[in-house]
Design a protein around this motif. Structure first.
Motif, PDB file in Angstrom:
ATOM      1  N   GLY A 321      -5.261 -22.232  32.691  1.00 29.52           N
ATOM      2  CA  GLY A 321      -6.336 -22.140  33.665  1.00 29.52           C
ATOM      3  C   GLY A 321      -5.870 -21.955  35.092  1.00 29.52           C
ATOM      4  O   GLY A 321      -6.679 -21.616  35.972  1.00 29.52           O
ATOM      5  N   ASP A 322      -4.583 -22.177  35.381  1.00 31.35           N
ATOM      6  CA  ASP A 322      -4.066 -21.944  36.729  1.00 31.35           C
ATOM      7  C   ASP A 322      -4.221 -20.466  37.092  1.00 31.35           C
ATOM      8  O   ASP A 322      -4.044 -19.586  36.246  1.00 31.35           O
ATOM      9  N   THR A 323      -4.539 -20.195  38.352  1.00 30.42           N
ATOM     10  CA  THR A 323      -4.756 -18.816  38.790  1.00 30.42           C
ATOM     11  C   THR A 323      -3.693 -18.375  39.797  1.00 30.42           C
ATOM     12  O   THR A 323      -3.198 -19.189  40.581  1.00 30.42           O
ATOM     13  N   PHE A 324      -3.387 -17.077  39.765  1.00 30.64           N
ATOM     14  CA  PHE A 324      -2.353 -16.503  40.624  1.00 30.64           C
ATOM     15  C   PHE A 324      -2.835 -15.170  41.194  1.00 30.64           C
ATOM     16  O   PHE A 324      -3.519 -14.405  40.506  1.00 30.64           O
ATOM     17  N   LYS A 325      -2.477 -14.915  42.442  1.00 31.15           N
ATOM     18  CA  LYS A 325      -2.682 -13.606  43.040  1.00 31.15           C
ATOM     19  C   LYS A 325      -1.469 -12.732  42.747  1.00 31.15           C
ATOM     20  O   LYS A 325      -0.326 -13.178  42.869  1.00 31.15           O
ATOM     21  N   LEU A 326      -1.708 -11.483  42.379  1.00 28.56           N
ATOM     22  CA  LEU A 326      -0.604 -10.568  42.100  1.00 28.56           C
ATOM     23  C   LEU A 326      -0.144  -9.877  43.364  1.00 28.56           C
ATOM     24  O   LEU A 326      -0.953  -9.559  44.256  1.00 28.56           O
ATOM     25  N   VAL A 327       1.157  -9.643  43.438  1.00 31.04           N
ATOM     26  CA  VAL A 327       1.769  -9.079  44.641  1.00 31.04           C
ATOM     27  C   VAL A 327       2.665  -7.912  44.235  1.00 31.04           C
ATOM     28  O   VAL A 327       3.542  -8.061  43.375  1.00 31.04           O
ATOM     29  N   HIS A 328       2.433  -6.747  44.845  1.00 28.16           N
ATOM     30  CA  HIS A 328       3.321  -5.605  44.623  1.00 28.16           C
ATOM     31  C   HIS A 328       4.639  -5.845  45.352  1.00 28.16           C
ATOM     32  O   HIS A 328       4.654  -6.332  46.486  1.00 28.16           O
ATOM     33  N   ARG A 329       5.746  -5.483  44.688  1.00 29.36           N
ATOM     34  CA  ARG A 329       7.056  -5.587  45.337  1.00 29.36           C
ATOM     35  C   ARG A 329       7.749  -4.230  45.309  1.00 29.36           C
ATOM     36  O   ARG A 329       7.948  -3.645  44.243  1.00 29.36           O
ATOM     37  N   ARG A 330       8.102  -3.752  46.475  1.00 24.44           N
ATOM     38  CA  ARG A 330       8.865  -2.507  46.595  1.00 24.44           C
ATOM     39  C   ARG A 330      10.180  -2.808  47.297  1.00 24.44           C
ATOM     40  O   ARG A 330      10.289  -3.768  48.062  1.00 24.44           O
ATOM     41  N   GLU A 331      11.167  -1.986  47.024  1.00 23.89           N
ATOM     42  CA  GLU A 331      12.475  -2.144  47.659  1.00 23.89           C
ATOM     43  C   GLU A 331      12.719  -0.960  48.575  1.00 23.89           C
ATOM     44  O   GLU A 331      12.717   0.195  48.134  1.00 23.89           O
ATOM     45  N   VAL A 332      12.900  -1.248  49.860  1.00 22.65           N
ATOM     46  CA  VAL A 332      13.103  -0.192  50.858  1.00 22.65           C
ATOM     47  C   VAL A 332      14.357  -0.507  51.672  1.00 22.65           C
ATOM     48  O   VAL A 332      14.669  -1.675  51.927  1.00 22.65           O
ATOM     49  N   PRO A 333      15.102   0.509  52.096  1.00 23.96           N
ATOM     50  CA  PRO A 333      16.282   0.278  52.939  1.00 23.96           C
ATOM     51  C   PRO A 333      15.867   0.000  54.380  1.00 23.96           C
ATOM     52  O   PRO A 333      14.927   0.617  54.896  1.00 23.96           O
ATOM     53  N   ASP A 334      16.554  -0.924  55.037  1.00 18.99           N
ATOM     54  CA  ASP A 334      16.281  -1.173  56.452  1.00 18.99           C
ATOM     55  C   ASP A 334      17.130  -0.244  57.311  1.00 18.99           C
ATOM     56  O   ASP A 334      17.795   0.668  56.796  1.00 18.99           O
ATOM     57  N   SER A 335      17.119  -0.453  58.621  1.00 16.47           N
ATOM     58  CA  SER A 335      17.823   0.444  59.542  1.00 16.47           C
ATOM     59  C   SER A 335      19.341   0.388  59.367  1.00 16.47           C
ATOM     60  O   SER A 335      20.051   1.270  59.853  1.00 16.47           O
ATOM     61  N   PHE A 336      19.828  -0.663  58.685  1.00 12.57           N
ATOM     62  CA  PHE A 336      21.272  -0.786  58.448  1.00 12.57           C
ATOM     63  C   PHE A 336      21.651  -0.317  57.046  1.00 12.57           C
ATOM     64  O   PHE A 336      22.805  -0.468  56.632  1.00 12.57           O
ATOM     65  N   GLY A 337      20.677   0.221  56.311  1.00 15.06           N
ATOM     66  CA  GLY A 337      20.948   0.720  54.971  1.00 15.06           C
ATOM     67  C   GLY A 337      20.923  -0.343  53.892  1.00 15.06           C
ATOM     68  O   GLY A 337      21.197  -0.055  52.731  1.00 15.06           O
ATOM     69  N   ILE A 339      19.101  -2.924  51.311  1.00 14.09           N
ATOM     70  CA  ILE A 339      17.837  -2.950  50.575  1.00 14.09           C
ATOM     71  C   ILE A 339      17.074  -4.230  50.898  1.00 14.09           C
ATOM     72  O   ILE A 339      17.641  -5.322  50.871  1.00 14.09           O
ATOM     73  N   GLN A 340      15.808  -4.081  51.225  1.00 13.13           N
ATOM     74  CA  GLN A 340      14.963  -5.217  51.536  1.00 13.13           C
ATOM     75  C   GLN A 340      13.676  -5.126  50.723  1.00 13.13           C
ATOM     76  O   GLN A 340      13.172  -4.040  50.462  1.00 13.13           O
ATOM     77  N   PRO A 341      13.118  -6.287  50.310  1.00 11.06           N
ATOM     78  CA  PRO A 341      11.860  -6.259  49.562  1.00 11.06           C
ATOM     79  C   PRO A 341      10.664  -6.102  50.501  1.00 11.06           C
ATOM     80  O   PRO A 341      10.649  -6.664  51.597  1.00 11.06           O
ATOM     81  N   LEU A 342       9.695  -5.332  50.085  1.00  5.03           N
ATOM     82  CA  LEU A 342       8.449  -5.166  50.825  1.00  5.03           C
ATOM     83  C   LEU A 342       7.325  -5.650  49.920  1.00  5.03           C
ATOM     84  O   LEU A 342       7.090  -5.089  48.846  1.00  5.03           O
ATOM     85  N   LEU A 343       6.613  -6.689  50.344  1.00  5.33           N
ATOM     86  CA  LEU A 343       5.593  -7.313  49.521  1.00  5.33           C
ATOM     87  C   LEU A 343       4.200  -6.971  50.037  1.00  5.33           C
ATOM     88  O   LEU A 343       3.968  -6.960  51.251  1.00  5.33           O
ATOM     89  N   ALA A 344       3.285  -6.712  49.115  1.00 10.30           N
ATOM     90  CA  ALA A 344       1.895  -6.406  49.466  1.00 10.30           C
ATOM     91  C   ALA A 344       0.977  -7.178  48.511  1.00 10.30           C
ATOM     92  O   ALA A 344       0.948  -6.913  47.305  1.00 10.30           O
ATOM     93  N   VAL A 345       0.219  -8.138  49.073  1.00 15.59           N
ATOM     94  CA  VAL A 345      -0.686  -8.944  48.260  1.00 15.59           C
ATOM     95  C   VAL A 345      -1.887  -8.098  47.840  1.00 15.59           C
ATOM     96  O   VAL A 345      -2.508  -7.426  48.663  1.00 15.59           O
ATOM     97  N   THR A 346      -2.204  -8.120  46.559  1.00 15.59           N
ATOM     98  CA  THR A 346      -3.338  -7.362  46.049  1.00 15.59           C
ATOM     99  C   THR A 346      -4.576  -8.259  45.965  1.00 15.59           C
ATOM    100  O   THR A 346      -4.512  -9.466  46.245  1.00 15.59           O
ATOM    101  N   GLU A 347      -5.683  -7.683  45.555  1.00  8.94           N
ATOM    102  CA  GLU A 347      -6.909  -8.451  45.325  1.00  8.94           C
ATOM    103  C   GLU A 347      -7.008  -8.899  43.870  1.00  8.94           C
ATOM    104  O   GLU A 347      -8.017  -9.482  43.468  1.00  8.94           O
TER     105      GLU A 347
END
Length: 398
Positions: A321-337, A339-347
């Motif tokens: 019965g516990d509920t969770f919000k799903l979050v998209h995770r993408r991996e993008v390079p930063d200015s130093f090359g 890899i950093q995670p980019l998170l986007a909370v969905t509905e």
């Protein structure tokens, strides 16, 4: 010969009492060794330990410990006006037993601050081997195992007081600051843990002589140090969650040729062993408080129609019965090359329907489609329960 397991010297929480008007009474027992007949100090230490345990179990800060402890040492009932958390504390019993002072208290605790959304869950904490920084210091007394055994004692203490953490051994030494993003991600996925604890015992050397020794066949008593450094690291966000140094000194009464292997209980019965154990107990309580409100994220490991398999289960405190919000995770390079995670909370919201020890199947709420969710995405616990359509439910509603 098999080593004797180290016996825990501090008892666990005894019980929880609930009274009308939503008051919560917590009864806890603390213990402390009586050194050189000093019962007053042992009583103070046992009282402080009992107070810390009550506050930790109630999920509030332990900043009021000294004030409450001092009050209990002078009277049997204490009203704490300034805290807003500890309403009343009563001294139930106190006694000496087998060289230890035991104190049982009953505390009325009402958290004044908002409870963090992850308090109901236990975060898996990887415990790496405790490193002995200067092995040559261990020659006297044969303390070469003190790092390994200290790590086990610490884990036992954390299991005893931990309501927000879940210690799990990780037997490989690791320099967390040198890990790349991909290495940190691999550790999280393989071991199902976001947090990792490293520790070093920086000093177990002998100090100067203490007291007077009149017997020529024994060595003079000397001070001996026990310096511990503990760090908790967040693998997901590459940050230090907790870092603290602990230091104590105690008398070492043995000859240089006497072996006191920490793998045996005999070592932990000594004055020096008891002082080291007190440091480990304090560190366990500090780590538990530090990790209490840290973020908890379950990884989506499989997607099947309107269901997802999450890396969280009964061992973490999850329930049907516990509920969770799903979050998209993408991996993008930063200015130093890097890899950093980019998170986007969905509905999108999912509710747990099946549980195992460290995994759970969760189904979408409100017939929401999970077409855009994939393995590697994340799920975060919601702050409030949700209804069948995914809308927040006011917990105060009848």
């Amino acid at each position: 010969m098999m080593s004797t397991p180290v016996k825990l010297l501090l008892p666990a929480l005894l019980g929880l009492y609930q009274l009308p008007a939503q008051a919560q009474w917590y009864e806890t027992t603390g213990r402390a060794p009586i050194r050189q007949g000093d019962e007053a100090t042992a009583r103070a230490q046992a009282t402080e330990d009992a107070v810390k345990r009550a506050l930790l179990f109630a999920g509030v800060s332990v900043r009021s410990v000294q004030q409450v402890t001092d009050g209990l040492l002078t009277q049997e009932s204490l009203q704490v006006e300034s805290s807003g958390e500890v309403q009343n504390v009563q001294l139930v019993t106190e006694a000496t037993r087998d060289g230890y002072f035991e104190v049982t208290i009953r505390a009325d605790i009402e958290p004044a601050e908002a409870v963090c959304p992850t308090l109901a869950y236990r975060k898996k904490l990887l415990i790496t081997p405790f490193r002995l920084a200067n092995p040559e210091q261990a020659i006297v007394g044969d303390l070469f195992n003190i790092g390994k055994v200290s790590g086990k004692v610490f884990s036992s203490k954390l299991e005893e007081v931990g309501h927000s953490s879940w210690p799990a051994p990780y037997n490989n030494p690791v320099d967390v600051t040198a890990l790349s993003y991909l290495e940190r991600k691999a550790l999280q996925q393989q071991l199902g843990a976001r947090y990792i604890l490293t520790a070093s015992i920086d000093d177990v050397s002998l100090g100067g002589s203490t007291g007077t020794n009149w017997t020529f066949w024994t060595d003079a008593d000397r001070d001996r140090y026990y310096h511990l450094q503990v760090q908790v690291f967040d693998l997901a966000e590459e940050r230090t969650v907790f870092s603290q140094k602990y230091q104590t000194t105690s008398v070492w009464t043995f000859r240089k040729s006497t072996e006191m292997d920490p793998s045996y209980h005999r070592f932990w019965e000594t004055t020096y062993g008891q002082a080291a154990e007190r440091i480990l107990n304090a560190a366990a309580m500090d780590v538990e408080e530090a990790i209490r409100c840290e973020p908890l994220q379950a990884e989506v490991t499989q997607v099947k129609e309107n269901q997802v398999l999450l890396s969280i289960g009964k061992a973490h405190g999850a329930q049907i019965g516990d509920t969770f919000k799903l979050v998209h995770r993408r991996e993008v390079p930063d200015s130093f090359g890097r890899i950093q995670p980019l998170l986007a909370v969905t509905e999108l919201t999912v509710r747990i329907t099946q549980l195992s020890s460290e995994a759970a199947w969760a189904e979408s709420v409100g017939s929401q489609l999970l077409a855009n969710i994939q393995a590697g995405d994340l799920a975060m616990p919601t702050r409030q329960p949700v209804d069948e359509f995914g809308d927040a439910v006011d917990a105060t509603d009848d």
